[in-house]
Design a protein around this motif. Structure first.
Motif, short mmCIF file in Angstrom:
data_model
loop_
_atom_site.label_atom_id
_atom_site.label_comp_id
_atom_site.label_asym_id
_atom_site.label_seq_id
_atom_site.Cartn_x
_atom_site.Cartn_y
_atom_site.Cartn_z
N GLU A 1 6.56 -1.26 6.79
CA GLU A 1 7.09 -2.53 6.29
C GLU A 1 7.45 -3.39 7.50
O GLU A 1 8.06 -2.92 8.46
CB GLU A 1 8.36 -2.29 5.45
N SER B 1 13.04 -5.73 9.96
CA SER B 1 13.84 -5.30 11.11
C SER B 1 14.36 -3.90 10.82
O SER B 1 14.76 -3.60 9.70
CB SER B 1 15.00 -6.27 11.33
N GLY B 2 14.33 -3.06 11.80
CA GLY B 2 14.82 -1.70 11.59
C GLY B 2 13.72 -0.69 11.33
O GLY B 2 13.91 0.50 11.57
N SER C 1 12.66 1.04 14.54
CA SER C 1 13.66 1.97 15.09
C SER C 1 13.77 3.23 14.24
O SER C 1 14.17 4.28 14.74
CB SER C 1 15.01 1.29 15.26
N ARG C 2 13.43 3.15 12.97
CA ARG C 2 13.40 4.39 12.16
C ARG C 2 12.32 5.34 12.68
O ARG C 2 12.52 6.55 12.76
CB ARG C 2 13.13 4.07 10.69
N SER D 1 3.62 -8.89 5.37
CA SER D 1 4.69 -7.97 4.98
C SER D 1 4.50 -6.59 5.60
O SER D 1 5.35 -5.72 5.47
CB SER D 1 4.75 -7.86 3.45
N LEU D 2 3.36 -6.40 6.26
CA LEU D 2 3.06 -5.10 6.85
C LEU D 2 2.85 -5.19 8.35
O LEU D 2 2.29 -6.17 8.85
CB LEU D 2 1.77 -4.54 6.25
N HIS E 1 7.16 14.10 8.23
CA HIS E 1 8.44 13.43 8.42
C HIS E 1 8.28 11.92 8.44
O HIS E 1 9.14 11.20 7.94
CB HIS E 1 9.13 13.95 9.67
N ARG F 1 8.15 10.64 5.04
CA ARG F 1 9.44 10.66 4.37
C ARG F 1 10.23 9.37 4.59
O ARG F 1 11.12 9.05 3.81
CB ARG F 1 10.27 11.82 4.93
N ILE G 1 11.30 5.73 4.35
CA ILE G 1 11.06 4.80 3.25
C ILE G 1 10.21 3.60 3.72
O ILE G 1 9.41 3.09 2.97
CB ILE G 1 12.40 4.31 2.65
N ASP G 2 10.41 3.18 4.97
CA ASP G 2 9.69 2.00 5.46
C ASP G 2 8.25 2.29 5.87
O ASP G 2 7.50 1.37 6.19
CB ASP G 2 10.43 1.38 6.66
N VAL G 3 7.88 3.56 5.91
CA VAL G 3 6.51 3.89 6.30
C VAL G 3 5.64 3.91 5.04
O VAL G 3 5.88 4.67 4.11
CB VAL G 3 6.46 5.26 7.02
N VAL G 4 4.63 3.04 5.04
CA VAL G 4 3.80 2.90 3.83
C VAL G 4 2.65 3.90 3.85
O VAL G 4 2.32 4.52 2.85
CB VAL G 4 3.27 1.45 3.70
#
Lengths: 157, 565
Positions: free
Chosen positions: A4, A7-8, A11-12, A36-37, A57, A60, A62-65
């Motif tokens: 996604e 921001s953030g 860093s995840r 958006s990607l 991992h 797992r 959430i922001d990784v599509v």
């Protein structure tokens, strides 16, 4: 991977690698044609078990599509380098020839320096650097590898 | 409806069916607290005495009910005080929503008063977190948060909520549904894999079920009990899984792992088919991974693909919700021509019974001092084994797990993964809030209880009749035990002097305090304490200082390398 464009999100991904003791050799990220990607290419090292865990991992988060291990199939890998060289006297000709051999382009020139742009696989850029006496290298900047699958297969949502 | 962000939050929580919220007010959460006063109809806020306790209380509520626990705190220290609680919930996969106030968006990054990067601090210990920058995104963000927290492998979700967004207004409508393109939890296990697993079970000669907290979280207890009884296989449960299968059933061979039973650990070591369900091969369970289940084929059912083959490579992985997978296994067994044959496992059971006859949990009851094991057993008898039991961390936690026979899921509530001292009392408050008429007790020690002792005040304010069973030996018992075994009896900093008089302390907080120091009167005094149905009672039990938790597998040893006495 596709993540996604928020921001953030980056860093995840980076945080996962440090928290679980995985190593990031290179990382490159930018938005795709769908704003958006973001498309992120990350180079890491590990045995098959470790890579499987890394992919699980990452999935797992959430922001990784979507995640794909490009090394599982035929793929193209490219990295961009800009390298500034001290170029005086005989070396002005020498570096033009060397850049030519490696299919680099001189993109900026001053009385004492050249800036060479070079695109290729990581090993090719390494080889170019190795061919130059370190005393002449003023600055290097590298993008880290980007990758894409060969053929009709695509990383899409 | 045009509402402020703070009002939207309150309306949303009520629309989502939330009834309790644990929290503590502060500057950056004041608009929310105001909306709580003006707009809340059914939602009850419980004012704790420390933010860490708010998170543990919501956690206890979530573990005992299966519903998400909700927490509200302010920015800065309010948020940082929740960190231990969030990590506790994350490690044990507990569904939680933590709403933190934040300084106004215009001041973020300027080192404002009570500003911390809450999203950054909590990132490694949440399933996901959000910073709400626009009030228009608030309702859908909240919906996403509840969806993420409660589905798949559950976990805590933090929502950082800046003060200006709390004050900004927007149209509110409760979002009925939410979909996330990047988050699609598995809803069904692979049927082919399930069939293979059932075939493997039927051909097993030395099978064992090894089940964990995932069965409790995934409400798989009923299906698991059916399956285990149908097959007649032995079952061992992890610290987190206790109660999913009735411990009083003869098929149950007790807890496994570092302080597991002799029969459970040896059966694990010698089994030929290991059926792992909702368990994650934690190091406290496996011991030395190189020596783990050397002869076993392994079936592993888990909702989280990343848990599979993480520590131990498995033969038949099944990713899916435990309840659905177990249901399918049961249905398959019913249809199958080949039915479980008791004679296949006859020799195996004979072997297990031989191990079981060692009676590894026996303890000496002849002395004049109260044995902690005897205290837990007496509490079990007095409460007829039907209480909700929370716990802290240390020897008392292991004694509780070993000697309080849990026959129902969601009755044993402890910080298994993170091992958080100070968890027990606030968690008990959350359970009692959910089940006002139930017997809720906290088995703790004099070390752990002091880590959140201030909550005695909350218990009085809300009339929570929790019973504290404090196994008081004047030592940080588990630390002392390790020092005795592995550090040449150098009891560095494990002896606690100058303890408060817990009876007087309880009385000072407006509660009842009872001290028990005589084995002869223990049962009677416990009866009296638990008869005080509507009072909070602090039961201070003075126990034998020298007692250790046995059996024990030392860290790094194999499952067959137990210290027995």
């Amino acid at each position: 991977m596709l993540i996604e464009n928020e921001s953030g999100a980056l860093s995840r991904v980076a945080g996962l690698f440090s928290a679980r003791g995985y190593n990031i050799q290179a990382l490159t990220v930018a938005p795709t044609e769908d704003e958006s990607l973001s498309r992120l290419t990350l180079v890491t090292l590990g045995n098959a078990h470790q890579i499987e865990q890394i992919v699980k991992h990452l999935n797992r988060l959430i922001d990784v599509v979507k995640v794909v291990d490009l090394t599982e199939g035929a793929h193209i890998e490219r990295e961009l380098m800009l390298i500034k060289l001290s170029a005086v006297g005989n070396y002005r000709d020498e570096f033009v020839r060397l850049a030519d051999i490696f299919r680099g382009t001189i993109v900026d020139v001053t009385a004492t320096t050249y800036t060479v742009q070079m695109i290729g696989e990581t090993q090719k850029l390494d080889a170019f650097i190795a061919a130059i006496d370190p005393a002449f290298i003023l600055e290097t900047v590298r993008s880290g590898a980007m990758g894409i699958m060969r053929g009709e297969k695509c990383l899409q949502i | 409806m045009e509402l402020t962000g703070a009002q939207i939050l309150i309306h949303f929580l009520e629309d989502e069916g939330v009834e309790h919220i644990w929290g503590y007010p502060g500057g950056a959460a004041l608009p929310i607290y105001d909306a709580l006063d003006t707009d809340a109809k059914k939602l009850q806020h419980i004012l704790v005495r420390h933010e860490q306790a708010a998170v543990h209380a919501a956690d206890g509520f979530a573990r005992s009910t299966g519903k998400p626990g909700v927490v509200l705190v302010t920015s800065g220290p309010g948020a940082t005080n929740t960190v231990t609680g969030i990590a506790t919930a994350y490690t044990d996969s507990i569904p939680m929503i933590i709403i933190t106030g934040q300084v106004p968006t215009s001041m973020i990054g300027l080192d404002a008063f009570q500003e911390v990067d809450t999203v950054g601090i909590t990132r490694p210990i949440v399933k996901h977190n959000f910073l709400v920058k626009d009030v228009k995104d608030l309702a859908i963000t909240l919906k996403k948060a509840f969806y993420i927290a409660t589905t798949g492998r559950p976990g805590p979700v933090v929502i950082d909520f800046p003060k200006d967004v709390q004050n900004a207004t927007s149209h509110y409508e409760y979002p009925q549904e939410v979909a996330l393109r990047s988050y699609l939890p598995v809803v069904k296990g692979h049927s082919g894999q399930i069939r293979k697993a059932v075939e493997m079970m039927l051909s097993a000669e030395r099978p064992i079920f090894y089940t964990g907290g995932g069965v409790v979280l995934g409400d798989g207890s009923e299906e698991l009990t059916k399956l285990v009884r149908k097959l007649g296989f032995p079952i061992t449960q992890t610290l987190m899984g206790l109660g999913a299968f009735p411990a009083s059933d003869p098929l149950s061979i007790g807890m496994l792992g570092m302080h597991g039973t002799y029969e459970a650990n040896l059966a694990m070591h010698h089994c030929d088919v290991l059926i792992a369900i909702g368990s994650r091969f934690d190091d406290r369970v496996t011991g030395n991974i190189e020596k783990f289940c050397p002869t076993a084929k392994i079936i592993h059912v888990d909702i989280d693909p990343a848990s599979i083959s993480k520590n131990v490579v498995v033969d038949i992985p099944i990713v899916g919700p435990v309840q659905q997978v177990l249901q399918e296994m049961n249905a398959l067994l019913d249809k199958q021509a080949q039915q479980p044959q008791a004679e296949n496992t006859q020799a195996w059971w004979a072997q297990i019974e031989e191990w079981r006859s060692m009676d590894c949990l026996k303890f000496d009851t002849s002395g004049t001092k109260i044995k902690p094991q005897a205290a837990v057993k007496a509490v079990w008898e007095v409460t007829k084994g039907d209480a909700y039991v929370t716990s802290d961390v240390g020897q008392h936690q292991m004694f509780a797990a070993q000697y309080y026979t849990f026959d129902k899921p969601r009755r044993w509530i402890n910080s298994g993964g993170l091992g958080t001292m100070g968890f027990g009392l606030p968690a008990a408050m959350g359970v009692q809030m959910a089940f006002p008429d139930a017997t809720v007790l906290c088995i703790t020690g004099e070390g752990s209880i002091q880590m959140n002792i201030q909550e005695l005040s909350t218990c009085l304010q809300y009339g929570l009749p929790v019973k504290i069973v404090c196994l008081n030996n004047g030592f940080l018992g588990m630390v002392r035990q390790w020092q005795e075994f592995f550090y040449d009896r150098r009891y560095s900093m494990s002896y606690m002097d100058s303890l408060p008089d817990f009876v007087k302390l309880a009385e000072a907080y407006g509660h009842v305090g009872i001290r028990i120091d005589n084995p002869a009167t223990m049962k009677q005094q416990l009866e009296e304490a638990f008869a005080l149905k509507d009072r909070f009672v602090f039961i201070d039990i003075i126990t034998d200082q020298q007692e250790n938790v046995y059996p024990m597998i030392p860290a790094g040893a194999g499952q067959n390398e137990m210290i027995l006495v």
